[in-house]
Design a protein around this motif. Structure first.
Motif, PDB file in Angstrom:
ATOM      1  N   SER A  55       0.858  -1.188   0.000  1.00 48.56           N
ATOM      2  CA  SER A  55       0.000   0.000   0.000  1.00 48.56           C
ATOM      3  C   SER A  55       0.893   1.235   0.000  1.00 48.56           C
ATOM      4  CB  SER A  55      -0.916   0.009   1.221  1.00 48.56           C
ATOM      5  OG  SER A  55      -0.202   0.410   2.375  1.00 48.56           O
ATOM      6  N   LEU A  56       0.286   2.400  -0.114  1.00 48.18           N
ATOM      7  CA  LEU A  56       1.034   3.653  -0.146  1.00 48.18           C
ATOM      8  C   LEU A  56       1.084   4.312   1.221  1.00 48.18           C
ATOM      9  CD1 LEU A  56      -0.307   5.033  -3.542  1.00 48.18           C
ATOM     10  CD2 LEU A  56       1.803   3.744  -3.110  1.00 48.18           C
ATOM     11  N   ARG A  57       0.872   3.523   2.267  1.00 49.08           N
ATOM     12  CA  ARG A  57       0.897   4.053   3.631  1.00 49.08           C
ATOM     13  C   ARG A  57       2.283   4.581   3.994  1.00 49.08           C
ATOM     14  NH1 ARG A  57      -2.700   1.386   7.898  1.00 49.08           N
ATOM     15  NH2 ARG A  57      -0.823   1.664   9.176  1.00 49.08           N
ATOM     16  N   LEU A  58       2.285   5.642   4.792  1.00 52.46           N
ATOM     17  CA  LEU A  58       3.530   6.257   5.251  1.00 52.46           C
ATOM     18  C   LEU A  58       4.426   5.249   5.953  1.00 52.46           C
ATOM     19  CD1 LEU A  58       5.409   8.633   6.056  1.00 52.46           C
ATOM     20  CD2 LEU A  58       3.849   9.091   7.960  1.00 52.46           C
ATOM     21  N   ASP A  59       3.853   4.473   6.897  1.00 54.17           N
ATOM     22  CA  ASP A  59       4.706   3.572   7.684  1.00 54.17           C
ATOM     23  C   ASP A  59       5.360   2.498   6.821  1.00 54.17           C
ATOM     24  OD1 ASP A  59       2.300   2.279   7.236  1.00 54.17           O
ATOM     25  OD2 ASP A  59       2.037   1.583   9.297  1.00 54.17           O
ATOM     26  N   GLY A  60       4.631   1.979   5.833  1.00 49.09           N
ATOM     27  CA  GLY A  60       5.193   0.938   4.984  1.00 49.09           C
ATOM     28  C   GLY A  60       6.337   1.435   4.110  1.00 49.09           C
ATOM     29  N   ILE A  61       6.128   2.582   3.463  1.00 46.05           N
ATOM     30  CA  ILE A  61       7.161   3.131   2.579  1.00 46.05           C
ATOM     31  C   ILE A  61       8.369   3.590   3.391  1.00 46.05           C
ATOM     32  CG2 ILE A  61       7.691   4.993   0.971  1.00 46.05           C
ATOM     33  CD1 ILE A  61       4.803   4.794  -0.032  1.00 46.05           C
ATOM     34  N   ALA A  62       8.113   4.269   4.523  1.00 51.41           N
ATOM     35  CA  ALA A  62       9.218   4.740   5.373  1.00 51.41           C
ATOM     36  C   ALA A  62      10.031   3.576   5.914  1.00 51.41           C
ATOM     37  CB  ALA A  62       8.682   5.595   6.516  1.00 51.41           C
ATOM     38  N   ALA A  63       9.367   2.474   6.237  1.00 54.21           N
ATOM     39  CA  ALA A  63      10.079   1.300   6.752  1.00 54.21           C
ATOM     40  C   ALA A  63      11.024   0.741   5.686  1.00 54.21           C
ATOM     41  CB  ALA A  63       9.073   0.227   7.191  1.00 54.21           C
ATOM     42  N   ASP A  64      10.558   0.686   4.444  1.00 53.73           N
ATOM     43  CA  ASP A  64      11.407   0.171   3.366  1.00 53.73           C
ATOM     44  C   ASP A  64      12.596   1.095   3.109  1.00 53.73           C
ATOM     45  OD1 ASP A  64      10.049  -2.152   2.879  1.00 53.73           O
ATOM     46  OD2 ASP A  64       8.814  -1.349   1.265  1.00 53.73           O
ATOM     47  N   VAL A  65      12.365   2.411   3.117  1.00 54.08           N
ATOM     48  CA  VAL A  65      13.441   3.357   2.828  1.00 54.08           C
ATOM     49  C   VAL A  65      14.510   3.335   3.919  1.00 54.08           C
ATOM     50  CG1 VAL A  65      14.020   5.801   2.557  1.00 54.08           C
ATOM     51  CG2 VAL A  65      11.979   4.878   1.445  1.00 54.08           C
ATOM     52  N   THR A  66      14.081   3.261   5.182  1.00 52.60           N
ATOM     53  CA  THR A  66      15.023   3.290   6.310  1.00 52.60           C
ATOM     54  C   THR A  66      15.539   1.913   6.677  1.00 52.60           C
ATOM     55  OG1 THR A  66      13.184   3.131   7.885  1.00 52.60           O
ATOM     56  CG2 THR A  66      13.938   5.346   7.290  1.00 52.60           C
ATOM     57  N   ARG A  67      14.946   0.884   6.059  1.00 56.57           N
ATOM     58  CA  ARG A  67      15.281  -0.513   6.360  1.00 56.57           C
ATOM     59  C   ARG A  67      15.011  -0.856   7.830  1.00 56.57           C
ATOM     60  NH1 ARG A  67      19.076   0.903   2.356  1.00 56.57           N
ATOM     61  NH2 ARG A  67      19.002  -0.498   0.555  1.00 56.57           N
ATOM     62  N   LEU A  68      13.952  -0.256   8.365  1.00 58.00           N
ATOM     63  CA  LEU A  68      13.487  -0.593   9.704  1.00 58.00           C
ATOM     64  C   LEU A  68      12.243  -1.470   9.572  1.00 58.00           C
ATOM     65  CD1 LEU A  68      13.679   2.899  11.496  1.00 58.00           C
ATOM     66  CD2 LEU A  68      15.247   0.978  11.802  1.00 58.00           C
ATOM     67  N   SER A  69      11.930  -2.197  10.632  1.00 54.79           N
ATOM     68  CA  SER A  69      10.700  -2.984  10.610  1.00 54.79           C
ATOM     69  C   SER A  69       9.500  -2.051  10.723  1.00 54.79           C
ATOM     70  CB  SER A  69      10.680  -3.975  11.779  1.00 54.79           C
ATOM     71  OG  SER A  69      10.602  -3.268  13.012  1.00 54.79           O
ATOM     72  N   CYS A  99      -1.314   7.407   6.828  1.00 46.95           N
ATOM     73  CA  CYS A  99      -1.349   8.511   5.860  1.00 46.95           C
ATOM     74  C   CYS A  99      -0.840   8.019   4.505  1.00 46.95           C
ATOM     75  CB  CYS A  99      -0.480   9.658   6.373  1.00 46.95           C
ATOM     76  SG  CYS A  99      -0.037  10.887   5.141  1.00 46.95           S
ATOM     77  N   SER A 100      -1.571   8.319   3.446  1.00 51.97           N
ATOM     78  CA  SER A 100      -1.208   7.843   2.115  1.00 51.97           C
ATOM     79  C   SER A 100      -0.274   8.840   1.428  1.00 51.97           C
ATOM     80  CB  SER A 100      -2.480   7.640   1.283  1.00 51.97           C
ATOM     81  OG  SER A 100      -2.164   7.069   0.039  1.00 51.97           O
ATOM     82  N   ARG A 108       4.468  -0.459  -7.615  1.00 49.59           N
ATOM     83  CA  ARG A 108       5.861  -0.156  -7.909  1.00 49.59           C
ATOM     84  C   ARG A 108       6.114   1.301  -7.521  1.00 49.59           C
ATOM     85  NH1 ARG A 108       4.376  -3.197 -12.556  1.00 49.59           N
ATOM     86  NH2 ARG A 108       5.594  -5.111 -12.783  1.00 49.59           N
ATOM     87  N   ILE A 109       7.194   1.526  -6.795  1.00 46.48           N
ATOM     88  CA  ILE A 109       7.445   2.896  -6.307  1.00 46.48           C
ATOM     89  C   ILE A 109       8.926   3.233  -6.439  1.00 46.48           C
ATOM     90  CG2 ILE A 109       7.695   2.096  -3.909  1.00 46.48           C
ATOM     91  CD1 ILE A 109       6.427   4.747  -3.035  1.00 46.48           C
ATOM     92  N   LEU A 110       9.183   4.485  -6.833  1.00 50.34           N
ATOM     93  CA  LEU A 110      10.558   4.988  -6.954  1.00 50.34           C
ATOM     94  C   LEU A 110      10.698   6.161  -5.991  1.00 50.34           C
ATOM     95  CD1 LEU A 110      13.299   4.982  -8.559  1.00 50.34           C
ATOM     96  CD2 LEU A 110      12.260   6.705 -10.054  1.00 50.34           C
ATOM     97  N   VAL A 111      11.686   6.073  -5.104  1.00 48.85           N
ATOM     98  CA  VAL A 111      11.930   7.161  -4.161  1.00 48.85           C
ATOM     99  C   VAL A 111      13.381   7.627  -4.305  1.00 48.85           C
ATOM    100  CG1 VAL A 111      10.260   6.214  -2.518  1.00 48.85           C
ATOM    101  CG2 VAL A 111      12.688   5.735  -2.205  1.00 48.85           C
ATOM    102  N   GLY A 112      13.631   8.840  -3.872  1.00 49.75           N
ATOM    103  CA  GLY A 112      14.987   9.375  -3.860  1.00 49.75           C
ATOM    104  C   GLY A 112      15.358   9.804  -2.471  1.00 49.75           C
ATOM    105  N   LYS A 113      16.458   9.270  -1.942  1.00 49.05           N
ATOM    106  CA  LYS A 113      16.955   9.684  -0.633  1.00 49.05           C
ATOM    107  C   LYS A 113      17.889  10.876  -0.817  1.00 49.05           C
ATOM    108  CE  LYS A 113      18.185   6.916   2.636  1.00 49.05           C
ATOM    109  NZ  LYS A 113      18.878   5.871   3.421  1.00 49.05           N
ATOM    110  N   PHE A 114      17.686  11.914  -0.028  1.00 46.21           N
ATOM    111  CA  PHE A 114      18.564  13.086  -0.090  1.00 46.21           C
ATOM    112  C   PHE A 114      19.922  12.728   0.488  1.00 46.21           C
ATOM    113  CE2 PHE A 114      14.376  14.782  -0.428  1.00 46.21           C
ATOM    114  CZ  PHE A 114      14.480  15.961  -1.138  1.00 46.21           C
ATOM    115  N   VAL A 115      20.990  13.078  -0.253  1.00 45.40           N
ATOM    116  CA  VAL A 115      22.345  12.760   0.220  1.00 45.40           C
ATOM    117  C   VAL A 115      23.131  14.043   0.428  1.00 45.40           C
ATOM    118  CG1 VAL A 115      22.395  10.512  -0.888  1.00 45.40           C
ATOM    119  CG2 VAL A 115      23.204  12.506  -2.137  1.00 45.40           C
TER     120      VAL A 115
END
Length: 260
Positions: free
Chosen positions: A183-197, A222-223, A253-260
């Motif tokens: 889903s596009l939920r905040l917690d799911g996407i944030a977990a994948d980006v940060t590699r946290l559960s 939050c979507s 399918r989702i594409l995100v960019g992490k700020f470096v």
């Protein structure tokens, strides 16, 4: 009027709303002019919306470059001509003779500057360049920074103060990641980006340490949508670049960019 205004903003934003409304009313009723510190886009949105409510007040914005993220505002009565007013901004140019200097990133410069006791509101955008770094700063701290910023991440640096016209801006660097989510939920996407559960990412969200488009977001469900910028205190921030088609299993399918 105040309660009507509050209804549009998060409770955590009330202190800033109070301050911003005071700037607006002082300009409209008492003919005062206020030059703010550097505001983030959410604060800018709040101030602009309050200015729009007052027929006798105008605001000028300046961040050094056309697409600046952090900007200073000058709030004034509507008869003032603000185009030639000094927005009191300078450029701190940082260079070094050490080769390792070229590997420094945005966070390294930010940490070094804030480590000198500088408040975030005194610092505008940080532009990491191929041969150094240009930082937009409030004029009243430029000399202090130039004298005291001698190292960044254990690398010796030298500094120079330039007028705002000397700014060399840089494009934001993003490290792209692509994955599929249920889903596009905040917690799911944030977990994948940060590699946290999923369970561990809930703690910062519910503690008010996560912002979506610079606004505190405490709802894990939050979507998110294309273009959303998410910052997680202690984990940096990322931008949703593209939400693509569904897979055969019904995942996004989702594409995100992490700020470096």
């Amino acid at each position: 009027m105040k309660n009507e205004i509050y209804g549009h903003f998060h409770p955590d934003e009330r202190q800033f709303v109070d301050k911003a409304w005071e700037w607006v009313t002082n300009a409209g009723e008492y003919h005062e002019t206020k030059l703010t510190e550097f505001l983030d886009p959410r604060q800018g949105y709040i101030l602009q919306s309050l200015v729009n409510r007052h027929p006798d007040v105008i605001v000028r914005w300046e961040g050094g470059s056309d697409d600046a993220e952090r900007k200073r505002a000058m709030v004034a009565p509507d008869y003032r001509e603000l185009a030639d007013e000094d927005m009191e901004m300078r450029v701190l140019a940082i260079t070094s003779g050490e080769q390792k200097f070229l590997s420094l990133e945005h966070g390294d410069y930010m940490g070094a500057i804030l480590g000198l006791g500088i408040k975030r509101g005194k610092i505008g955008d940080i532009h990491v360049l191929e041969d150094g770094c240009h930082v937009v700063v409030a004029a009243d701290i430029a000399d202090y920074l130039s004298m005291n910023l001698t190292g960044v991440h254990r690398i010796n640096v030298s500094t120079e103060i330039l007028p705002l016209s000397g700014l060399r801006s840089s494009q934001v660097k993003l490290e792209t990641m692509d994955f599929t989510v249920a889903s596009l939920r905040l917690d799911g996407i944030a977990a994948d980006v940060t590699r946290l559960s999923r369970s561990k990412i809930l703690a910062p969200i519910k503690a008010g340490r996560v912002r979506v488009n610079w606004k505190v977001e405490e709802d894990p469900s939050c979507s998110l949508t294309d273009g959303d910028v998410v910052s997680i205190q202690g984990f940096g921030r990322f931008k949703v670049l593209e939400i693509g088609s569904l897979t055969k299993k019904g995942r996004y399918r989702i594409l995100v960019g992490k700020f470096v």
